[in-house]
Design a protein around this motif. Structure first.
Motif, PDB file in Angstrom:
ATOM      1  N   LEU A   1       5.900   0.569   3.322  1.00 48.23           N
ATOM      2  CA  LEU A   1       5.045   0.887   2.276  1.00 48.23           C
ATOM      3  C   LEU A   1       5.815   1.180   1.602  1.00 48.23           C
ATOM      4  CD1 LEU A   1       3.293   4.117   4.514  1.00 48.23           C
ATOM      5  CD2 LEU A   1       2.409   1.684   4.256  1.00 48.23           C
ATOM      6  N   LYS A   2       4.848   1.621  -0.226  1.00 50.51           N
ATOM      7  CA  LYS A   2       5.466   1.517  -1.382  1.00 50.51           C
ATOM      8  C   LYS A   2       6.172   2.202  -1.511  1.00 50.51           C
ATOM      9  CE  LYS A   2       2.292   1.338  -4.240  1.00 50.51           C
ATOM     10  NZ  LYS A   2       1.980   0.112  -4.913  1.00 50.51           N
ATOM     11  N   GLY A   3       6.254   3.296  -0.849  1.00 47.46           N
ATOM     12  CA  GLY A   3       8.323   4.328  -0.697  1.00 47.46           C
ATOM     13  C   GLY A   3       9.429   3.644  -0.042  1.00 47.46           C
ATOM     14  N   ASP A   4       9.152   3.331   0.514  1.00 43.90           N
ATOM     15  CA  ASP A   4      10.093   2.407   1.523  1.00 43.90           C
ATOM     16  C   ASP A   4      10.860   1.219   0.655  1.00 43.90           C
ATOM     17  OD1 ASP A   4       9.085   3.781   3.651  1.00 43.90           O
ATOM     18  OD2 ASP A   4       8.173   2.210   4.233  1.00 43.90           O
ATOM     19  N   TYR A   5       9.694   0.333  -0.207  1.00 40.98           N
ATOM     20  CA  TYR A   5       9.995  -0.619  -0.756  1.00 40.98           C
ATOM     21  C   TYR A   5      10.976   0.464  -2.189  1.00 40.98           C
ATOM     22  CZ  TYR A   5       7.790  -4.165   0.741  1.00 40.98           C
ATOM     23  OH  TYR A   5       7.758  -5.680   2.437  1.00 40.98           O
ATOM     24  N   ALA A   6      10.795   1.274  -2.301  1.00 39.37           N
ATOM     25  CA  ALA A   6      10.674   1.773  -3.575  1.00 39.37           C
ATOM     26  C   ALA A   6      12.458   2.251  -2.947  1.00 39.37           C
ATOM     27  CB  ALA A   6       9.799   2.922  -3.756  1.00 39.37           C
ATOM     28  N   LEU A   7      12.543   3.110  -1.839  1.00 40.77           N
ATOM     29  CA  LEU A   7      14.127   2.926  -1.915  1.00 40.77           C
ATOM     30  C   LEU A   7      15.360   2.490  -1.711  1.00 40.77           C
ATOM     31  CD1 LEU A   7      16.039   5.686  -0.577  1.00 40.77           C
ATOM     32  CD2 LEU A   7      15.467   5.207   2.115  1.00 40.77           C
TER      33      LEU A   7
ATOM     34  N   PRO B   1       0.589  -1.434   0.209  1.00 44.15           N
ATOM     35  CA  PRO B   1      -0.208   0.379  -0.138  1.00 44.15           C
ATOM     36  C   PRO B   1       1.322   1.445  -0.075  1.00 44.15           C
ATOM     37  CG  PRO B   1      -0.344  -0.963   2.358  1.00 44.15           C
ATOM     38  CD  PRO B   1       1.022  -1.722   0.944  1.00 44.15           C
ATOM     39  N   SER B   2       0.314   2.587  -0.388  1.00 47.12           N
ATOM     40  CA  SER B   2       0.973   4.090  -0.163  1.00 47.12           C
ATOM     41  C   SER B   2       0.536   4.679   1.094  1.00 47.12           C
ATOM     42  CB  SER B   2       0.206   4.371  -1.893  1.00 47.12           C
ATOM     43  OG  SER B   2       0.219   3.982  -2.573  1.00 47.12           O
TER      44      SER B   2
ATOM     45  N   ASP C   1      -2.952   4.376   6.018  1.00 45.82           N
ATOM     46  CA  ASP C   1      -3.867   4.394   6.419  1.00 45.82           C
ATOM     47  C   ASP C   1      -5.019   3.228   5.893  1.00 45.82           C
ATOM     48  OD1 ASP C   1      -3.801   6.290   7.905  1.00 45.82           O
ATOM     49  OD2 ASP C   1      -4.451   7.668   6.005  1.00 45.82           O
ATOM     50  N   SER C   2      -4.387   2.834   4.444  1.00 49.71           N
ATOM     51  CA  SER C   2      -5.440   1.723   3.663  1.00 49.71           C
ATOM     52  C   SER C   2      -5.442   0.440   4.553  1.00 49.71           C
ATOM     53  CB  SER C   2      -3.680   1.617   2.608  1.00 49.71           C
ATOM     54  OG  SER C   2      -3.703   0.178   2.100  1.00 49.71           O
ATOM     55  N   PRO C   3      -6.418   0.084   3.865  1.00 49.21           N
ATOM     56  CA  PRO C   3      -6.575  -1.152   4.595  1.00 49.21           C
ATOM     57  C   PRO C   3      -5.875  -2.600   4.971  1.00 49.21           C
ATOM     58  CG  PRO C   3      -8.408  -0.329   3.176  1.00 49.21           C
ATOM     59  CD  PRO C   3      -7.215  -0.088   3.445  1.00 49.21           C
ATOM     60  N   ASP C   4      -4.832  -2.664   3.903  1.00 48.79           N
ATOM     61  CA  ASP C   4      -3.932  -3.739   4.039  1.00 48.79           C
ATOM     62  C   ASP C   4      -2.233  -3.219   4.094  1.00 48.79           C
ATOM     63  OD1 ASP C   4      -5.794  -5.384   2.720  1.00 48.79           O
ATOM     64  OD2 ASP C   4      -4.922  -3.960   0.314  1.00 48.79           O
ATOM     65  N   ALA C   5      -2.205  -1.885   5.351  1.00 46.73           N
ATOM     66  CA  ALA C   5      -0.827  -1.898   5.777  1.00 46.73           C
ATOM     67  C   ALA C   5      -0.327  -2.354   6.716  1.00 46.73           C
ATOM     68  CB  ALA C   5      -1.443  -0.438   5.782  1.00 46.73           C
ATOM     69  N   GLU C   6      -1.363  -3.221   7.225  1.00 46.80           N
ATOM     70  CA  GLU C   6      -1.264  -3.983   8.478  1.00 46.80           C
ATOM     71  C   GLU C   6      -0.502  -5.401   7.611  1.00 46.80           C
ATOM     72  OE1 GLU C   6      -4.337  -4.794  11.139  1.00 46.80           O
ATOM     73  OE2 GLU C   6      -4.333  -2.711  11.906  1.00 46.80           O
TER      74      GLU C   6
END
Length: 267
Positions: free
Chosen positions: A58-64, A44-45, A48-53
């Motif tokens: 998050l997507k930004g962390d994986y991108a880094l 999830p980005s 607050d996303s329902p799937d965040a747990e």
């Protein structure tokens, strides 16, 4: 019985360790790269996303992590390419330290979140990298001195080595800033792990501490080189890059039943 075989090349213990560590780190980086690609697709980005747990990042962390892995997979081959291109010999100790630095910065630091788990993990990596850059700067001037292109006295060699390490550290901070600005990432750690924005001096703390540690590491390594150069000592040679013509090849012995260190006498 056995004979001395000069034409049979075997690796020293340092070279064997270097090869093993290189392969292990390379596989770890490749695996992290693939895992990060998947994370960029399905994670999830926002928190607050329902799937965040269901995700650690998050997507930004994986991108880094993905960007850092790509960078590491490129530069991990640079020492060997430079050595072949310019006919230089890079000590095994420095190669091992460089590969372990990439492992600590990318795999442990970003993928395993050591930057957040250990308060001074980033400082440790910066002092290691700045000391390596200091040794590299010292090597550059030493090689030029030997070719008679320049002839700097030890004090100016110290100045160059120190400034070289600090310049590379400053350029790295600029790169991190550009990456964070363009990609909306957090390589300069101006946000907490939870995504909370830091303000004021806290937002500057990571960058300024990185530069201060780079300064300290460069100063330490350039000073060690200066002392070695003035005293004409040999203890600094283990970290200096050399021309192939300056390195005397060690005699290579036949590896027999008694091990690499044993040589059977002629019958």
């Amino acid at each position: 019985m056995g004979k001395l075989k000069q034409n049979w090349k075997i690796k020293t213990r340092g070279q064997k360790a270097e090869t093993i560590i290189f392969i292990v780190v390379l596989l770890a980086l490749i695996g992290t790269f693939v895992f990060s690609v998947v994370g960029c697709i399905i994670a999830p980005s926002t928190a607050d996303s329902p799937d965040a747990e269901k995700f650690d990042k998050l997507k930004g962390d994986y991108a880094l992590t993905l960007i850092m892995c790509f960078f590491a997979l490129v530069v991990i081959f640079l020492p060997s390419l430079i050595a072949k291109k310019f006919k230089m010999v890079i000590p095994s100790f420095m190669n091992i330290l460089f590969v372990l630095f990439l492992f600590g910065a990318v795999y442990l630091g970003e993928a395993k979140k050591f930057y957040y788990l250990f308060k001074h993990w980033d400082d440790l990596l910066h002092i290691i990298s700045s000391m390596m850059m200091g040794a590299m700067g010292f090597s550059v001037v030493t090689l030029l001195n030997k070719t008679n292109r320049i002839n700097l006295n030890p004090f100016f060699v110290w100045i160059f080595s120190f400034c070289f390490a600090l310049t590379i550290g400053a350029l790295w901070e600029i790169i991190e800033y550009i990456v964070d600005t363009v990609g909306k990432l957090n390589s300069q750690k101006y946000m907490t792990e939870a995504g909370e924005m830091l303000v004021g001096r806290e937002a500057l703390k990571d960058t300024m501490m990185d530069l201060i540690v780079d300064c300290a590491g460069g100063f330490i390594m350039s000073t060690i080189g200066f002392i070695s150069l003035r005293g004409k000592g040999k203890f600094f040679d283990t970290v200096l890059i050399k021309n192939m013509t300056d390195v005397q090849p060690e005699p290579v012995l036949e590896a027999g039943a008694l091990g690499d260190a044993e040589v059977c006498a002629e019958a």
